[in-house]
Design a protein around this motif. Structure first.
Motif, short mmCIF file in Angstrom:
data_model
loop_
_atom_site.label_atom_id
_atom_site.label_comp_id
_atom_site.label_asym_id
_atom_site.label_seq_id
_atom_site.Cartn_x
_atom_site.Cartn_y
_atom_site.Cartn_z
N GLY B 250 44.20 -17.84 -18.76
CA GLY B 250 43.53 -19.14 -18.68
C GLY B 250 43.12 -19.67 -20.04
N MET B 251 42.15 -20.54 -20.02
CA MET B 251 41.73 -21.25 -21.23
C MET B 251 41.08 -20.29 -22.24
SD MET B 251 41.59 -24.32 -22.58
CE MET B 251 41.20 -25.76 -21.59
N PHE B 276 51.90 -10.63 -28.05
CA PHE B 276 51.33 -11.98 -27.97
C PHE B 276 50.78 -12.25 -26.57
CE2 PHE B 276 51.76 -16.49 -26.88
CZ PHE B 276 50.91 -17.04 -27.83
N ALA B 280 47.07 -13.43 -25.63
CA ALA B 280 46.77 -14.65 -24.88
C ALA B 280 46.12 -14.33 -23.55
CB ALA B 280 48.05 -15.46 -24.66
N GLU B 281 46.33 -13.10 -23.02
CA GLU B 281 45.64 -12.75 -21.78
C GLU B 281 44.16 -12.50 -22.07
OE1 GLU B 281 46.60 -8.99 -19.92
OE2 GLU B 281 45.77 -9.62 -18.00
N GLY B 284 42.93 -15.95 -24.13
CA GLY B 284 43.25 -17.23 -23.51
C GLY B 284 44.07 -18.15 -24.39
N MET B 285 44.17 -19.41 -23.98
CA MET B 285 44.94 -20.38 -24.72
C MET B 285 44.30 -20.63 -26.08
SD MET B 285 46.18 -24.18 -23.64
CE MET B 285 44.76 -25.06 -24.19
N GLY B 288 45.47 -17.94 -28.28
CA GLY B 288 46.90 -18.09 -28.55
C GLY B 288 47.16 -19.20 -29.57
N LEU B 289 46.47 -20.32 -29.38
CA LEU B 289 46.66 -21.44 -30.30
C LEU B 289 46.12 -21.11 -31.69
CD1 LEU B 289 45.85 -24.58 -28.10
CD2 LEU B 289 48.08 -23.72 -28.84
N LEU B 292 48.73 -19.08 -33.35
CA LEU B 292 49.84 -19.94 -33.76
C LEU B 292 49.45 -20.75 -35.00
CD1 LEU B 292 51.35 -21.37 -30.43
CD2 LEU B 292 52.39 -19.75 -32.02
N VAL B 296 51.30 -21.24 -38.52
CA VAL B 296 51.69 -22.57 -38.99
C VAL B 296 51.17 -22.79 -40.40
CG1 VAL B 296 51.35 -25.05 -38.66
CG2 VAL B 296 51.95 -23.59 -36.72
N VAL B 333 57.57 -15.53 -29.36
CA VAL B 333 56.62 -16.22 -28.48
C VAL B 333 57.36 -16.95 -27.36
CG1 VAL B 333 54.81 -17.97 -28.36
CG2 VAL B 333 54.87 -16.38 -30.28
#
Lengths: 684, 386
Positions: B250-251, B276, B280-281, B284-285, B288-289, B292, B296, B333
């Motif tokens: 989730g979030m 990954f 993210a588990e 959450g998002m 994960g972001l 990333l 970046v 990913v």
């Protein structure tokens, strides 16, 4: 030139690097979008799937309710079933551990091989059962040696136990594994250890005794190993069912019934050995694991009788004994009966699987005669003083209907006719009133229909009438058939339960008691008038019948005078009956076969007796049928009177009478030691 | 002449001292890389159910060693790398060949050489060696020469040799990564767009033929990717469980050490390829972001370094390394999220694994080196100054 080329290269590089960076950024954007889709848009769906993965629902089977007799003695309870399991991952060497275990408790070689095979097939953490049904002593030995038995653990399950085995089997029934057709979608039925009632009270009260299953969530990992057990709902244990049966009487009735006229001897008794010495190989083999042998007065081994006995409280309708022999042991059904054993039960001509007390339908024979008399009295067509002459037969048209006593009884009144069981007297009554009056009286006394007992397979019996015959046979009723019916032969069929109920209704003041097996708090305190409607019979007529039935036992010429007993014995009344299964054929007569004992077992007459006691204040009624047992006087009456007197003797309300000693290891005694209410009730 | 050749005199640049180099090291980039490796440490700690053994500790030690390798490489003059580019390429190619021969001899399909301390995968090192070799080649040709198709024969051969060897291992993922990375260098070097179009068209036409050469499990992976639900307990199982883990995070995630999918082993390979998913588990998002985002930023630094570099060699090396990092990230990913078929590509600096980390850190060392030596001018020949 070189410089410009250099600049070209750099310009192209910068431009294309920007394009490449843009492409990369948009791809990373795609990743972010996908992340959003999975973790926000679809989150709920995956959340569910994740919980599905993480948790398994585990059902906790409820504890099945017990079946108790009227004094609280368990007829069916749940026994801790101790078993030893092995977990492969907890031991370095399964074979070695099993070896060590075998030196402590008995482990069959066959079991060792099975376990070695199973542990290889199953996952390392899954326990494999090594031995089941261990005694407490064996468990203690394993527990003490636990440090030397890595991977071995003791688990407790529950299995159904019937302490009285076959003595109460036709009442309790049995439980067995759930079959395909019994699955209702209730997941508890799919548990491998779950058992369902298949017969008797176990079947009729299955739902109540089952209880409700508890459940809890169990966290498991990807290969199914249990990580954690979460607290959950414990469920509701099943209800106990308390019966009206007195198991002591039940067991007495069983034993008495199957013994018949023979003597029960211990197998090691010299007379038993002598008898077995003369018996055929089949008979000897059948007795190999029996503790006792039935030996008749001639010193020959005899088969246990086949039949039924019912003891009913005439005021409350409570059944104190509902016996059907032979029986079978319900315990093995719990783990599954072998096909061979099942086949043997099915093929036994004495039908051990049938509860003959409620499913056996027999011609009542002479036990029907009170009903014929009552019908005539009630119709006003006869009185107790009505007299008929019995010349040994009665002519109707060109047919001659015989009395069982060929020379005839001479002049008889109703009491004498019942006491001596005169057939001609009944023919005369039947001829005067016709079948429909007999039919109506039968219905009022509980024959020809189900009585609504809490057991599966109850049969209706048959009370014939004109309408019935026309409807089922398509031909009109014949008067001769009325005569035959009036002595309880012909179409008339009754179950032992119906006969007991009929007798109870005759001697309880004329109330329509209904037989019950299950104790209910509100049974009007045993007062029939408060609970049951009246049969509408004249109490004076009933009094005549009661006195006549006393005369059968206590009169000088009564057919059951052999069971009168001594002065000190309780006075009982009753009526004998001998129901013809097959007429003696002309061929047999010519061959000199006229006596019952000379005919093959299945052709012999049924022996019946209905009775009640004490005569002055009736409390219990009994009905006994001995299949192909011969005469009612010689076979059924002694059995029934013994059972009836035993019922009266152990009746706690009578007091002062001590209970017979029970042998060691007896389930009754165990129950007493566990604080059963029986002793105090007896002394009260 | 020989001595002065080590001096860049075009703009009168003095040779940088060690101290100057250390001072001009891009410390922000080092910090970013360390943060990413730190995330790796945390996730490996979680993957072992809250234990630094067996993975987290070794991950940290390796990172420490690789950090020194990286800084050392950054310190080395960029002209050393352009001179050694072909030699390095030949050496790594020889290692690849060695692995191939060892496999032929009967040790089964092998991808690594056991050096005792580490198991070295030459195919990983080749990703960097190829970048260096191609950068050296394109450094030496003018924009006009690049336009000549014949010029491209050499670099195509440089790609083809290792690609074929890696394909034979068989390691489709690495081969495709090499092709993509090399393609990016071709593109940056100014190879005309129509030639790319031509190659892409030819490639598409060759798909049915290439399909014949794929191994059974490779075909299966692609088929499973196209329809993952067709076989939920077989090949599709991994990707399905990975999606469940991601989605159920989730979030804001289930919390550190609380990922039920990961800790109950529903998630496969959680310490390597699927790390990954675990991140993210548990985070959450948002987590994960954030991760990333760190990549970046790293890639953005790489881009900035490339743009500011004055030599084509440096530019191409910087972009080549950056693109390699990007390809690792994207393929890994995208794979765990079910966007592309399952290929065994680790998440750089986070997944447990020695060679991949060493490869990436060598590359990043080169990137840092380019940054330090951005103003060093290098002759066409790569040996002599202009």
């Amino acid at each position: 030139m070189l410089k410009s080329s250099e600049q070209d290269v750099q310009k192209v590089f910068t431009r294309r690097a920007l394009v490449l960076a843009g492409a990369k950024l948009s791809l990373v954007g795609a990743l972010a979008a996908r992340l959003y889709y999975l973790q926000v848009v679809e989150a709920e769906k995956f959340e569910l799937l994740s919980r599905d993965n993480q948790f398994n629902l585990e059902l906790l089977p409820p504890i099945r309710g017990r079946i108790l007799d009227r004094n609280g003695t368990p007829l069916a309870d749940n026994q801790d079933n101790f078993r030893v399991e092995i977990v492969r991952e907890q031991t370095d060497d399964v074979a070695l551990t099993l070896d060590k275990l075998a030196s402590i408790i008995e482990v069959q070689e066959w079991d060792v091989r099975r376990v070695l095979k199973d542990v290889k097939r199953k996952r390392a953490f899954v326990p494999v059962t090594v031995v089941e049904n261990l005694s407490r002593e064996e468990i203690a030995r394993v527990a003490v040696n636990a440090p030397y038995l890595p991977g071995i653990r003791i688990e407790v399950g529950r299995s159904r136990r019937y302490p009285f085995g076959e003595a109460a089997v036709h009442v309790t029934g049995y439980v067995a594994a759930v079959s395909e057709s019994e699955l209702t979608g209730d997941p508890v039925l799919e548990l491998p250890d779950f058992r369902i009632g298949k017969n008797g009270i176990e079947k009729s009260h299955d739902k109540a005794m089952r209880g409700t299953a508890g459940q809890r969530q169990v966290e498991v990992n990807a290969i199914g190993r249990i990580i954690r057990k979460l607290p959950g709902d414990e469920g509701q244990p099943g209800e106990d069912v308390r019966l009206t049966i007195d198991v002591q009487l039940q067991r007495f009735a069983n034993e008495r019934l199957s013994r018949g006229q023979a003597n029960r001897l211990p197998t090691d008794d010299p007379r038993a050995q002598a008898a077995l010495g003369q018996a055929s190989a089949d008979v000897v083999e059948a007795h190999i694991d029996r503790a006792t042998v039935l030996v008749d007065d001639d010193g020959a081994v005899v088969e246990p009788e086949s039949g039924a006995a019912v003891v009913i409280d005439v005021h409350s309708g409570e059944l104190l004994a509902l016996s059907s022999v032979p029986g079978y042991d319900p315990n093995p059904f719990n783990h599954g009966l072998s096909a061979k054993d099942w086949e043997r039960l099915l093929s036994n001509p004495r039908a051990p699987l049938n509860n003959k007390a409620v499913t056996g339908q027999y011609p009542p024979g002479s036990t029907f005669k009170m009903l014929t008399c009552l019908a005539a009295l009630d119709a006003g067509l006869a009185s107790a003083d009505t007299r008929f002459f019995c010349p040994g037969h009665l002519e109707l048209g060109d047919t001659r209907f015989h009395c069982w006593k060929r020379p005839g009884h001479g002049w008889l009144d109703m009491k004498a006719a019942l006491a001596q069981s005169c057939d001609v007297y009944m023919y005369e009554l039947g001829k005067r009133m016709g079948i429909d009056k007999i039919h109506a009286m039968g219905k009022r006394l509980g024959l020809g229909g189900k009585l609504g007992i809490d057991l599966p397979g109850e049969r209706e019996g048959l009370m014939p009438s004109r309408d019935w015959k026309l409807a089922t046979r398509g031909v009109p009723w014949q008067q001769g058939e009325t005569l035959v019916s009036s002595i309880g032969q012909g179409f008339v069929l009754t179950t032992p339960l119906q006969l007991a109920t009929m007798t109870a209704r005759m001697v309880n003041g004329g109330f329509k008691v209904k037989p019950t097996l299950v104790k209910r708090p509100a049974t009007g305190g045993g007062d029939a008038a408060a609970t049951f409607e009246s049969t509408g019979l004249d109490p004076r007529h009933l009094e005549e019948i009661r006195l006549a039935m006393s005369e059968v036992v206590n009169g000088d010429r009564g057919t059951a005078r052999g069971v009168q007993g001594s002065e000190d014995d309780v006075k009982i009344g009753g009526k004998t009956g001998t129901a013809q299964v097959r007429r003696i054929t002309m061929a047999e007569r010519l061959a000199g076969i006229t006596k019952n004992e000379d005919r093959p077992w299945a052709h012999r007459d049924h022996a019946l007796f209905v009775g009640f006691g004490p005569v002055e204040a009736p409390r219990y009624a009994v009905a006994t049928v001995v299949e192909h047992g011969g005469g009612g006087s010689t076979m059924a009456a002694p059995i029934a009177s013994d059972i009836l007197r035993e019922a009266i003797r152990i009746d706690p309300l009578r007091g002062g009478l001590t209970r017979r000693g029970t042998p060691a290891g007896d389930p009754l005694q165990e129950a007493d030691q566990q604080g059963g209410s029986r002793d105090s009730a007896d002394r009260g | 002449m020989a001595v002065s050749s080590f001096r860049s005199d075009g703009l009168n640049q003095p040779e940088l001292t060690f101290g100057q180099k250390l001072a001009s090291l891009n410390w922000m980039l080092v910090l970013l890389i360390t943060m990413i490796a730190g995330i790796g440490f945390l996730m490996l700690f979680s993957a072992a159910n809250g234990d630094v053994y067996p993975w987290a500790v070794r991950h940290a030690i390796r990172y420490g060693v690789c950090l020194m390798v990286m800084v050392t490489i950054a310190m080395v003059d960029i002209r050393f790398w352009i001179r050694s580019a072909y030699i390095g390429y030949v050496l790594v190619l020889a290692l690849l060949l060695l692995v191939e021969i060892m496999g032929e001899i009967g040790m089964g399909a092998q991808r690594w050489i056991d050096l005792g301390v580490v198991q070295l995968q030459p195919s990983e090192l080749m990703k960097i060696a190829l970048v260096l070799a191609l950068a050296r080649f394109f450094h030496g040709v003018s924009y006009e020469e690049v336009g000549n198709p014949l010029t491209l024969l050499v670099p195509l051969l440089l790609i083809a040799l290792p690609a074929v060897l890696v394909l034979r291992q068989p390691d489709l993922g690495t081969a495709l990564m090499m092709l993509a990375g090399s393609g990016a260098i071709f593109f940056l070097a100014g190879v005309r767009i129509w030639k790319f179009m031509l190659v892409i068209a030819a490639g598409l036409a060759a798909v049915p033929i290439a399909w014949q050469f794929l191994r059974g499990y490779q075909k299966q992976r692609i088929l499973t990717f196209l329809d993952p639900e067709s076989d939920p307990l077989g090949s599709g199982y991994h990707i399905l469980q990975s999606k469940i883990a991601l989605g159920s995070g989730g979030m804001f995630g289930k919390g550190f050490l609380k990922g039920s999918q990961s800790h109950l082993n529903f998630l496969p390979e959680k310490q390597t390829d699927f790390i990954f998913t675990m991140l993210a588990e548990e985070f959450g998002m948002v987590g994960g972001l954030a991760m990333l985002g760190l990549y970046v930023l790293t890639i953005a630094y790489g881009f900035a370094i490339a743009i500011r570099c004055r030599s084509q060699f440096g530019r191409l090396v910087a972009m080549g390394v950056t693109t390699t990092l990007f390809l690792y990230l994207f393929i890994n990913v995208a794979m765990v999220m079910g966007l592309i078929p399952v290929v065994g590509v680790p998440l750089p600096l986070i997944s447990y694994g020695g060679t991949a980390m060493l490869t990436m850190m060598i590359g990043l060392g080169l990137l840092l080196g380019v940054s330090i030596h951005r103003d060093v001018r290098i002759a066409r020949s790569g040996v002599d100054e202009e």
